[in-house]
Design a protein around this motif. Structure first.
Motif, PDB file in Angstrom:
ATOM      1  N   GLY A   1       1.827  17.317 -14.756  1.00  0.00           N
ATOM      2  CA  GLY A   1       2.657  18.463 -14.157  1.00  0.00           C
ATOM      3  C   GLY A   1       3.629  18.218 -13.394  1.00  0.00           C
ATOM      4  N   HIS A   2       3.809  17.329 -12.247  1.00  0.00           N
ATOM      5  CA  HIS A   2       4.745  17.020 -11.743  1.00  0.00           C
ATOM      6  C   HIS A   2       5.935  16.712 -12.336  1.00  0.00           C
ATOM      7  N   GLY A   3       5.816  15.851 -13.350  1.00  0.00           N
ATOM      8  CA  GLY A   3       6.912  15.524 -14.234  1.00  0.00           C
ATOM      9  C   GLY A   3       7.657  16.640 -14.738  1.00  0.00           C
ATOM     10  N   TRP A   4       6.887  17.687 -15.143  1.00  0.00           N
ATOM     11  CA  TRP A   4       7.486  18.766 -15.793  1.00  0.00           C
ATOM     12  C   TRP A   4       8.328  19.549 -14.468  1.00  0.00           C
ATOM     13  N   TRP A   5       7.821  19.383 -13.420  1.00  0.00           N
ATOM     14  CA  TRP A   5       8.496  19.969 -12.366  1.00  0.00           C
ATOM     15  C   TRP A   5       9.951  19.389 -12.162  1.00  0.00           C
ATOM     16  N   HIS A   6       9.990  18.129 -12.244  1.00  0.00           N
ATOM     17  CA  HIS A   6      11.114  17.373 -12.018  1.00  0.00           C
ATOM     18  C   HIS A   6      12.243  17.908 -13.191  1.00  0.00           C
ATOM     19  N   LEU A   7      11.653  18.165 -14.483  1.00  0.00           N
ATOM     20  CA  LEU A   7      12.504  18.401 -15.513  1.00  0.00           C
ATOM     21  C   LEU A   7      13.065  19.766 -15.211  1.00  0.00           C
ATOM     22  N   LEU A   8      12.210  20.601 -14.784  1.00  0.00           N
ATOM     23  CA  LEU A   8      12.600  21.978 -14.692  1.00  0.00           C
ATOM     24  C   LEU A   8      13.343  22.486 -13.670  1.00  0.00           C
ATOM     25  N   THR A   9      12.945  21.897 -12.445  1.00  0.00           N
ATOM     26  CA  THR A   9      13.709  22.249 -11.270  1.00  0.00           C
ATOM     27  C   THR A   9      15.266  21.346 -11.373  1.00  0.00           C
TER      28      THR A   9
ATOM     29  N   ASP B   1      -0.898  22.009 -11.236  1.00  0.00           N
ATOM     30  CA  ASP B   1      -1.020  20.406 -11.377  1.00  0.00           C
ATOM     31  C   ASP B   1      -1.827  19.947  -9.769  1.00  0.00           C
ATOM     32  N   ASN B   2      -1.472  20.883  -8.893  1.00  0.00           N
ATOM     33  CA  ASN B   2      -2.173  20.437  -7.528  1.00  0.00           C
ATOM     34  C   ASN B   2      -3.619  21.085  -7.716  1.00  0.00           C
ATOM     35  N   VAL B   3      -4.038  22.312  -8.142  1.00  0.00           N
ATOM     36  CA  VAL B   3      -4.995  22.777  -8.059  1.00  0.00           C
ATOM     37  C   VAL B   3      -6.051  22.223  -9.270  1.00  0.00           C
TER      38      VAL B   3
ATOM     39  N   PRO C   1       1.039  -1.018  -0.034  1.00  0.00           N
ATOM     40  CA  PRO C   1       0.015  -0.136  -0.024  1.00  0.00           C
ATOM     41  C   PRO C   1       0.923   1.169   0.204  1.00  0.00           C
ATOM     42  N   VAL C   2       0.255   2.498  -0.317  1.00  0.00           N
ATOM     43  CA  VAL C   2       0.781   3.585  -0.338  1.00  0.00           C
ATOM     44  C   VAL C   2       1.112   4.065   1.153  1.00  0.00           C
ATOM     45  N   THR C   3       2.266   4.511   1.690  1.00  0.00           N
ATOM     46  CA  THR C   3       2.346   5.046   2.983  1.00  0.00           C
ATOM     47  C   THR C   3       3.033   6.446   3.070  1.00  0.00           C
ATOM     48  N   SER C   4       3.333   7.006   1.977  1.00  0.00           N
ATOM     49  CA  SER C   4       3.635   8.316   1.875  1.00  0.00           C
ATOM     50  C   SER C   4       2.682   9.148   2.196  1.00  0.00           C
ATOM     51  N   THR C   5       3.118  10.429   2.537  1.00  0.00           N
ATOM     52  CA  THR C   5       2.149  11.501   3.151  1.00  0.00           C
ATOM     53  C   THR C   5       1.707  12.317   1.849  1.00  0.00           C
ATOM     54  N   LEU C   6       1.983  12.151   0.417  1.00  0.00           N
ATOM     55  CA  LEU C   6       1.931  12.809  -0.513  1.00  0.00           C
ATOM     56  C   LEU C   6       1.498  11.733  -1.577  1.00  0.00           C
ATOM     57  N   ASN C   7       0.542  12.150  -2.502  1.00  0.00           N
ATOM     58  CA  ASN C   7       0.180  11.324  -3.565  1.00  0.00           C
ATOM     59  C   ASN C   7      -0.243  12.016  -4.813  1.00  0.00           C
ATOM     60  N   TRP C   8       0.765  12.525  -5.772  1.00  0.00           N
ATOM     61  CA  TRP C   8       0.484  13.369  -6.819  1.00  0.00           C
ATOM     62  C   TRP C   8      -0.453  12.963  -7.538  1.00  0.00           C
ATOM     63  N   CYS C   9      -0.800  14.058  -8.697  1.00  0.00           N
ATOM     64  CA  CYS C   9      -1.569  13.776  -9.521  1.00  0.00           C
ATOM     65  C   CYS C   9      -1.869  12.710 -10.669  1.00  0.00           C
ATOM     66  N   GLU C  10      -0.761  12.202 -10.812  1.00  0.00           N
ATOM     67  CA  GLU C  10      -0.444  11.030 -11.733  1.00  0.00           C
ATOM     68  C   GLU C  10      -1.100   9.944 -11.182  1.00  0.00           C
TER      69      GLU C  10
ATOM     70  N   LEU D   1      12.927   6.683  -6.405  1.00  0.00           N
ATOM     71  CA  LEU D   1      12.689   5.712  -5.695  1.00  0.00           C
ATOM     72  C   LEU D   1      11.209   6.220  -4.942  1.00  0.00           C
ATOM     73  N   PHE D   2      10.963   7.233  -4.525  1.00  0.00           N
ATOM     74  CA  PHE D   2       9.645   7.848  -3.796  1.00  0.00           C
ATOM     75  C   PHE D   2       8.468   7.495  -5.068  1.00  0.00           C
ATOM     76  N   HIS D   3       8.808   8.163  -6.068  1.00  0.00           N
ATOM     77  CA  HIS D   3       7.654   7.864  -7.270  1.00  0.00           C
ATOM     78  C   HIS D   3       7.461   6.453  -7.623  1.00  0.00           C
ATOM     79  N   SER D   4       8.544   5.727  -7.558  1.00  0.00           N
ATOM     80  CA  SER D   4       8.341   4.511  -7.889  1.00  0.00           C
ATOM     81  C   SER D   4       7.502   3.753  -7.044  1.00  0.00           C
ATOM     82  N   THR D   5       7.513   3.891  -5.630  1.00  0.00           N
ATOM     83  CA  THR D   5       6.882   3.245  -4.529  1.00  0.00           C
ATOM     84  C   THR D   5       5.963   3.835  -3.672  1.00  0.00           C
ATOM     85  N   LEU D   6       5.720   5.183  -3.683  1.00  0.00           N
ATOM     86  CA  LEU D   6       4.979   5.987  -2.865  1.00  0.00           C
ATOM     87  C   LEU D   6       5.374   5.462  -1.510  1.00  0.00           C
ATOM     88  N   LYS D   7       6.314   5.124  -0.722  1.00  0.00           N
ATOM     89  CA  LYS D   7       6.712   4.732   0.444  1.00  0.00           C
ATOM     90  C   LYS D   7       7.164   5.783   1.250  1.00  0.00           C
ATOM     91  N   TYR D   8       6.847   5.964   2.410  1.00  0.00           N
ATOM     92  CA  TYR D   8       7.216   7.085   3.485  1.00  0.00           C
ATOM     93  C   TYR D   8       9.049   7.284   3.362  1.00  0.00           C
TER      94      TYR D   8
END
Length: 329
Positions: free
Chosen positions: A260-268, A236-238, A19-28, A85-92
């Protein structure tokens, strides 16, 4: 007539890391493409960090840049790998690796810019303060588990570092804003160097003005990437529900352009790389080594790199290290 391929989006589901244990889960949507990636686009866009991190580390080793920038690129690499690793697993635990490595790398750049030309005792105090700050942020964030705290802290640290770097660049390199050349003259005399003639000084002033112009271009590209990333992240959030509907209407593969969060990774990733390279070039200029190094940036849309000129001596023979005159033996 040619038609763009359109593959319907598979439904979101569960996967290998459920299961997902992270405190965040993105729009994807989760596990829609494969059971091994919770968010496949958000994970794979971190490959840019890995590639540019390796490129930066190789440049530091090859060109003899200050070790603090080698560690900064290692931190940059860890940020990308942690986010993968975070986005692959969504583990805290992977979320902590992703987010806290961003804080640690920014604190490292904070040390690099604020420790320049300071005494050993001052640098030690600064290092202890930043380590304590990193520990506090780590513990407090783990206690709160509030992503807003991390986001605000990261934005504040990044703003401090960038504005401090711009101030140093302007008031140390720009000839019209230098308070005095006397300290440089004394330092050069102590190092056994000849004091520049009027013609030589005019050449140096012209050279530094060109360098500052290029540096401001780097600042502009880096800030545009950072701010663009933050803007896309916010949208992406709104508008997540709307974007999900649009992606399903468009289908694959074109729907991934609305992640959108993928674009955040590329741009940052672009912005952070530009800033570290800018910091390297600024440090060499502050150490009066403009004749030993070149900023290689042939096109606006290319990866800049600071390279040592082949005809110059090894950096260990340079008279300046970390803003202090290296005593001759």
């Amino acid at each position: 007539m040619w038609q763009s391929p359109l593959i319907p989006y598979p439904p979101a589901g569960t996967g290998y890391w459920t299961p997902v244990t992270s405190t965040l889960n993105w729009c994807e949507e989760d596990y829609y493409a494969t059971v091994y990636f919770a968010e496949i686009i958000n994970a794979l866009t971190n490959v840019l960090f890995l590639c540019l991190g390796v490129k930066g580390i190789r440049s530091c080793l090859k060109n003899g840049h200050d070790s603090v920038f080698l560690v900064a690129f290692l931190g940059y690499l860890v940020v990308g790998f942690g986010s993968f690793l975070f986005h692959s697993t969504l583990k805290y635990p992977m979320q902590l690796v992703d987010e806290l490595s961003m804080i640690y790398t920014t604190c490292l750049m904070c040390y690099a810019i604020f420790s320049y030309s300071k005494s050993t005792s001052t640098r030690t105090i600064l290092a202890l303060f930043l380590v304590s700050l990193s520990v506090f942020i780590t513990l407090y964030y783990h206690y709160l588990q509030d992503p807003v705290f991390h986001q605000n802290t990261y934005a504040l640290l990044t703003t401090v570092v960038v504005f401090r770097s711009m101030w140093i660049m302007e008031f140390t390199l720009r000839p019209s804003r230098r308070k005095s050349r006397e300290e440089d003259r004394l330092a050069q005399l102590q190092a056994g160097m000849s004091v520049p003639t009027k013609e030589e000084q005019e050449y140096q002033n012209t050279r530094d003005l060109k360098i500052i112009k290029t540096m401001w271009m780097m600042v502009g590209v880096g800030l545009a990437a950072f701010l663009g990333g933050f803007a896309v992240w916010g949208l992406d959030n709104v508008y997540c529900s709307t974007l999900r509907e649009w992606r399903r209407i468009i289908g694959l593969p074109w729907g991934i352009l609305l992640e959108g969060h993928g674009w955040w990774h590329l741009l940052t990733g672009i912005g952070a790389y530009m800033y570290i390279v800018w910091g390297i070039w600024l440090r060499h200029c502050l150490n009066h080594r403009q004749e030993e190094y070149d900023l290689y940036w042939p096109r606006l849309f290319s990866w800049p790199d600071v390279r040592r000129k082949e005809q110059t001596a090894h950096p260990s023979k340079a008279p300046y290290q970390n803003g202090t005159v290296k005593k001759s033996t």
